[in-house]
Write an enzyme that holds these catalytic residues in place. Sequence first.
Site, mmCIF file in Angstrom:
data_model
loop_
_atom_site.group_PDB
_atom_site.id
_atom_site.type_symbol
_atom_site.label_atom_id
_atom_site.label_comp_id
_atom_site.label_asym_id
_atom_site.label_seq_id
_atom_site.Cartn_x
_atom_site.Cartn_y
_atom_site.Cartn_z
ATOM 1 N N GLY A 1 -12.027 -14.328 8.333
ATOM 2 C CA GLY A 1 -12.246 -14.471 6.895
ATOM 3 C C GLY A 1 -11.860 -15.845 6.418
ATOM 4 O O GLY A 1 -11.151 -16.580 7.095
ATOM 5 N N VAL B 1 -8.597 -17.326 7.646
ATOM 6 C CA VAL B 1 -7.800 -16.271 8.264
ATOM 7 C C VAL B 1 -8.310 -16.021 9.678
ATOM 8 O O VAL B 1 -9.518 -15.903 9.900
ATOM 9 C CB VAL B 1 -7.871 -14.964 7.444
ATOM 10 C CG1 VAL B 1 -6.984 -13.891 8.077
ATOM 11 C CG2 VAL B 1 -7.447 -15.220 6.000
ATOM 12 N N ASP C 1 -5.811 -13.139 -9.526
ATOM 13 C CA ASP C 1 -7.068 -13.310 -8.788
ATOM 14 C C ASP C 1 -7.479 -11.994 -8.137
ATOM 15 O O ASP C 1 -7.782 -11.936 -6.945
ATOM 16 C CB ASP C 1 -6.915 -14.410 -7.732
ATOM 17 C CG ASP C 1 -8.274 -14.908 -7.227
ATOM 18 O OD1 ASP C 1 -9.267 -14.732 -7.949
ATOM 19 O OD2 ASP C 1 -8.335 -15.456 -6.115
#
Length: 803
Positions: free
Chosen positions: A529, A536, A642
């Site tokens: 990711g 990641v 977020d």
Amino acid sequence: MIIHISNFIMHNPCLVILIPLITFSCSSQFVTATSSNSSNVLTQASSLAVEKQTYLVSPNRVFTAGFHQTGQNAYFFAIWFTELISDGSHTLVWMANRDAPVNGKHSSFSLTKTGNLVLTDAGQKIWTSNTKSTLSLQLQLLDSGNLVLTQIDTQSYLWQSFDFPTDTLLPNQPFTKDTFLVSSRSLTNFSSGFYTFFFDNDNVIRLLYNNDVITSVYWPKPWLLTWDSDRSTFNSSRIALLDSRGRFGSSDNYTFVTSDYGLSFQRRMTLDVDGNVRVYTLNNRNWIVSLQTISSACNIHGSCGVNSVCTYSPEFGRGCTCLHGYKVKNQSDLSLGCDPTFDFTKNQENYGFIKFPHTEFYGFDSGFVLGLRFQDCKNLCLNNSECKAFQYYFDKATNGFKCSVKTLLFNGHNMDASFVTYLKLPMIDVLSFYHKVVKQESGPNCSSSIVSLKRTYNKNSASGSLNFLLWFSIILGAIEVTCFLVFCYSTKRSSRASTQKYLAIATGFRRFTYDEITKATQNFKDEIGRGGGGIVYKGVLRDNRVVAVKRLHQVNQGEAEFLAEMSTIGRINHKNLIETYGYCAERKHRILVYEYMENGSLATKLGTNELDWQKMLAIATGVAKGLAYLHEECLEWVLHCDVKPHNILLDVDYNPKVADFGLSKLFHQDAMENSMFSRIRGTRGYMAPEWVFNLPITSKVDVYSYGMVVLEMILGKNHTFDQEIDGSEGMEQKEIVSRLKEKVNENGDSLTETLIKDILDPTMMDEYESSEMKKLLKVALQCVEENKDLRPTMSEVVKMLLD
């Protein structure tokens, strides 16, 4: 934006200092490459050795690549202009190992048989290109200054230095969303510095100041909207280029032309150590500034450090002055700022204020309040132990007075008359300041009445015993000072070690080394990711635990995101919040290690057949529980800021866990409710109206984002809000919510089966439970009310979903 050379030199006498900034002075020991020790290409299974002084030279002999000495027994593998400039030095344009110089013996740069470029420091691998190929390869330095690893059969590039710039762009070198420039630390320290030039997530090129504790964007002016800065967010290609004639063009509409626009020059565009981007032109073996991005040096953040004010004059250039009551940290580096000469934590009742007209400290407001009286604003700062100063001024836009409380005095500079800063100091310092001012302004001038008496006195020679006592006292005092410094140093080290041990015990975190992280991820091999904060990777620790390793970018507030995540995650513990195992903070590396979630993020599951009704309801409830914990059950008030599907991770059983607190905000429970932020946070499409209209920010911004996530789950991928192509997502978001509310109102505020089927994700059409779906949709619509006071809290959301 265009700066002519004559005007620039006239108003910038410090130009003589700035030009050598990238022309490193250690070149006096460097031997220019000749035909006997240079080559056109490096073939497989061959290398360049630091002792042999072998180099790669471009066909036009303008550029040279090889080992370049940076200090005593310290070398970079670099690319530089072959021609010496007038002071006898070379100009470096790229470095492979700027943060880790190699030894002057037994170091080499090799192209292996498998196609990997490897830089070794006395046998230890320091840098690698991480490339691999079964085809025939060769390494060559092109006329453009680009070092390329070419697959001979296909003539395609497997790797090129243009994709990994350091602080310099050469003509026709593409600057993209995946590249960034980082300044050098100082004129003599070429490691990564505090300034970054990059494309942000809004497709705009920006300049960022980023040290261990402070992160702030300073160009374009952060208080301006994008279009007010003549920029555009609509082109997502994110590419820019300086051509050989001296014209720079970017996909965000930022363009300039150098003052010497033409073809016959060698140029470079460099992010200098002072945080300014300049284009240099080589003329008679001297680099001349043909353009600089920021004309006022004091508009660059971090130029003078904390508790200091930046001043500029054409005669003396930029200067830094400590505020009254503060002293310089380091005389040799004014960018480190100033330390207080008093203890802010003591005797808060004995503090007063000094007025500094026309002075602004940008950012770091703990909050600002409209319509407050001056005395109330003053008391607000006096009663806040973290307040360093406050600003009180009349705002024409709101036709009222504003009170801003400053918890950090940073980016100080002179502004127009509307800005007045009131510096908080102990009364003894306040009195000394005004006494000094009065004494300077009202003291009589007696110079003309002074009579000079010309007398000579015979000095008695000091006795031997007195001299002995004097020197004995001096030596004894020096010994005591030395012992005191040694004691302080050892105590500081011991305290730091104790703090580190306490952190590990209190939070369960472990500090990993960068080598451990590299081995766990097989040199960052398996990417699972990526986002604005970093990439990641999947990894396996020594105890066979599978983990997710988040490698934070050095841009987009990377270090600030790391510090925020560490301080936030260390204080939370909930089954619907991601568990963190440890971190790495080694040199410029900022890495988080947390539990691996087998099913990835919610964003990858939306609109697929993997989420049935029961899973979707469980995810919505679990996320609500996690956010309710952050808002109301933590020791400190935490805003996520977020909330979006990408930050909701799913384990093997599809249990949700909220992740990525890089944009989080912490407050004490007794902090003011209507807190203000120094910059907009979050992802467009999920952001509450408070961000857009500059309204007070509360926990209701997370409630709004949560409601948008739930609506996206219900509506499916066809109505997704997370679009970043044409910049119209904000309007589409409002239209979708508005249409939903209109349909509900048309039916008398009731959610009928027909209405649900009209809006529901087709993949769930025959699976949902009518009453539960109505409840979930009703909760989502309440969460996305434009008026924050009409939105429920997250704990109320949990209660409604569970009832």
